[in-house]
Design a protein around this motif. Structure first.
Motif, mmCIF file in Angstrom:
data_model
loop_
_atom_site.group_PDB
_atom_site.id
_atom_site.type_symbol
_atom_site.label_atom_id
_atom_site.label_comp_id
_atom_site.label_asym_id
_atom_site.label_seq_id
_atom_site.Cartn_x
_atom_site.Cartn_y
_atom_site.Cartn_z
ATOM 1 N N GLN A 133 0.820 -1.207 0.000
ATOM 2 C CA GLN A 133 0.000 0.000 0.000
ATOM 3 C C GLN A 133 0.857 1.262 0.000
ATOM 4 O OE1 GLN A 133 -3.445 0.046 2.729
ATOM 5 N NE2 GLN A 133 -2.727 -1.968 3.388
ATOM 6 N N SER A 134 2.141 1.111 0.173
ATOM 7 C CA SER A 134 3.031 2.259 0.333
ATOM 8 C C SER A 134 3.162 3.060 -0.960
ATOM 9 C CB SER A 134 4.421 1.790 0.768
ATOM 10 O OG SER A 134 5.357 2.833 0.641
ATOM 11 N N PRO A 135 2.770 4.328 -0.940
ATOM 12 C CA PRO A 135 2.973 5.157 -2.126
ATOM 13 C C PRO A 135 4.453 5.352 -2.435
ATOM 14 C CG PRO A 135 2.098 6.479 -0.299
ATOM 15 C CD PRO A 135 2.099 5.046 0.148
ATOM 16 N N VAL B 278 16.029 3.662 3.027
ATOM 17 C CA VAL B 278 15.404 4.409 4.118
ATOM 18 C C VAL B 278 14.035 4.941 3.674
ATOM 19 C CG1 VAL B 278 15.704 6.262 5.810
ATOM 20 C CG2 VAL B 278 17.704 5.015 4.984
ATOM 21 N N VAL B 279 13.906 5.289 2.405
ATOM 22 C CA VAL B 279 12.608 5.716 1.881
ATOM 23 C C VAL B 279 11.620 4.548 1.938
ATOM 24 C CG1 VAL B 279 11.359 6.621 -0.133
ATOM 25 C CG2 VAL B 279 13.626 7.502 0.415
ATOM 26 N N GLY B 280 12.119 3.309 1.745
ATOM 27 C CA GLY B 280 11.230 2.162 1.896
ATOM 28 C C GLY B 280 11.443 0.999 0.955
ATOM 29 N N LEU B 281 12.320 1.167 -0.053
ATOM 30 C CA LEU B 281 12.566 0.055 -0.973
ATOM 31 C C LEU B 281 13.980 0.175 -1.531
ATOM 32 C CD1 LEU B 281 10.989 -2.380 -2.173
ATOM 33 C CD2 LEU B 281 10.523 -0.947 -4.161
ATOM 34 N N VAL C 76 5.806 -11.832 -7.179
ATOM 35 C CA VAL C 76 5.219 -10.911 -6.211
ATOM 36 C C VAL C 76 6.351 -10.328 -5.369
ATOM 37 C CG1 VAL C 76 3.695 -10.676 -4.216
ATOM 38 C CG2 VAL C 76 3.024 -12.117 -6.134
ATOM 39 N N ILE C 77 6.365 -9.017 -5.269
ATOM 40 C CA ILE C 77 7.351 -8.314 -4.442
ATOM 41 C C ILE C 77 6.661 -7.878 -3.152
ATOM 42 C CG2 ILE C 77 8.901 -6.331 -4.258
ATOM 43 C CD1 ILE C 77 8.924 -6.277 -7.376
ATOM 44 N N THR C 78 7.179 -8.362 -2.033
ATOM 45 C CA THR C 78 6.698 -7.923 -0.727
ATOM 46 C C THR C 78 7.898 -7.396 0.061
ATOM 47 O OG1 THR C 78 6.876 -10.208 0.079
ATOM 48 C CG2 THR C 78 4.689 -9.443 -0.591
ATOM 49 N N ALA C 79 7.630 -6.440 0.935
ATOM 50 C CA ALA C 79 8.728 -5.836 1.694
ATOM 51 C C ALA C 79 8.233 -5.369 3.051
ATOM 52 C CB ALA C 79 9.316 -4.658 0.919
ATOM 53 N N VAL D 269 0.034 -2.927 -8.825
ATOM 54 C CA VAL D 269 -0.162 -3.045 -7.386
ATOM 55 C C VAL D 269 -1.419 -3.868 -7.172
ATOM 56 C CG1 VAL D 269 -0.656 -1.810 -5.247
ATOM 57 C CG2 VAL D 269 0.958 -0.845 -6.912
ATOM 58 N N VAL D 270 -1.266 -4.960 -6.441
ATOM 59 C CA VAL D 270 -2.404 -5.815 -6.095
ATOM 60 C C VAL D 270 -2.382 -5.973 -4.584
ATOM 61 C CG1 VAL D 270 -3.476 -8.079 -6.331
ATOM 62 C CG2 VAL D 270 -2.298 -7.049 -8.298
ATOM 63 N N LEU D 271 -3.487 -5.604 -3.957
ATOM 64 C CA LEU D 271 -3.567 -5.695 -2.505
ATOM 65 C C LEU D 271 -4.519 -6.807 -2.093
ATOM 66 C CD1 LEU D 271 -3.799 -1.885 -1.722
ATOM 67 C CD2 LEU D 271 -1.761 -3.326 -1.694
#
Length: 190
Positions: free
Chosen positions: A11-13, A175-178, A70-73, A28-30
């Motif tokens: 969900q992370s923008p 640090v930003v998230g990916l 699928v990429i998850t983090a 993006v698939v949630l």
């Protein structure tokens, strides 16, 4: 990668934007949200990968339909051997930022690349050094940026990062998230 559909399960923008900048076709698939809980006795460095793997579980049926990755983090902040996740409320955000103030901490992202027949995981760690923050700076940041969806209660790309982070050692994008550089390399080898 060309013969695989790529799904970003986040969900992370910020993750969406970073992956877009790699110029990869993805969607993006949630699915249902996975509780970000882990065993109490788990070593801190293993937590982000464990959570990334848990986030991949709801996608297992989809992986059988067509070649898909699928990429998850998951990202954690580690300060004074304490894991800081997302703050539950304003009070907890203040406490986290006071804890990070004037100190070095570690941002660790765990990533899982999952296909029908295999899974590859990796972590990237970055050291972040905060200046001493005043309570006025902390209050201003929380009031104006609402960092309740960010591990450690801050975004390096936001005002607090500009005025508060003296230096980092390692990947800024982590640090930003990916950690996009490592992700790109791992996707090509996958």
């Amino acid at each position: 990668m060309l013969n695989h559909k790529i799904i970003l399960a986040s969900q992370s923008p910020r993750r969406n934007e970073l992956l877009s900048q790699l110029q990869l076709a993805f969607e993006v698939v949630l699915k249902e949200e996975v509780d970000e809980v882990f065993p109490d006795d788990m070593e801190a460095l293993k937590v982000p990968v464990y959570l990334a793997q848990q986030k991949a579980v709801p996608y297992h049926e989809d992986l059988k339909k067509e070649p898909t990755i699928v990429i998850t983090a998951d990202t954690i902040v580690l300060c004074d051997e304490q894991i800081l996740g997302k703050p539950a409320d304003r009070k907890e955000a203040v406490k986290m930022l006071q804890m990070l103030s004037g100190k070095e901490h570690e941002v660790i992202t765990g990533v899982a690349l999952t296909a029908a027949d295999k899974q590859k995981t990796f972590t990237v760690s970055t050291k972040v050094f905060f200046k001493q923050l005043s309570i006025q700076e902390i209050d201003f940041y929380i009031d104006n940026y609402q960092p309740f969806d960010k591990a450690g209660a801050y975004g390096i790309q936001e005002w607090i990062g500009m005025i508060g982070i003296e230096r980092i050692e390692g990947s800024y994008f982590n640090v930003v998230g990916l950690p996009v550089q490592k992700l790109y390399t791992e996707l090509n080898e996958f």
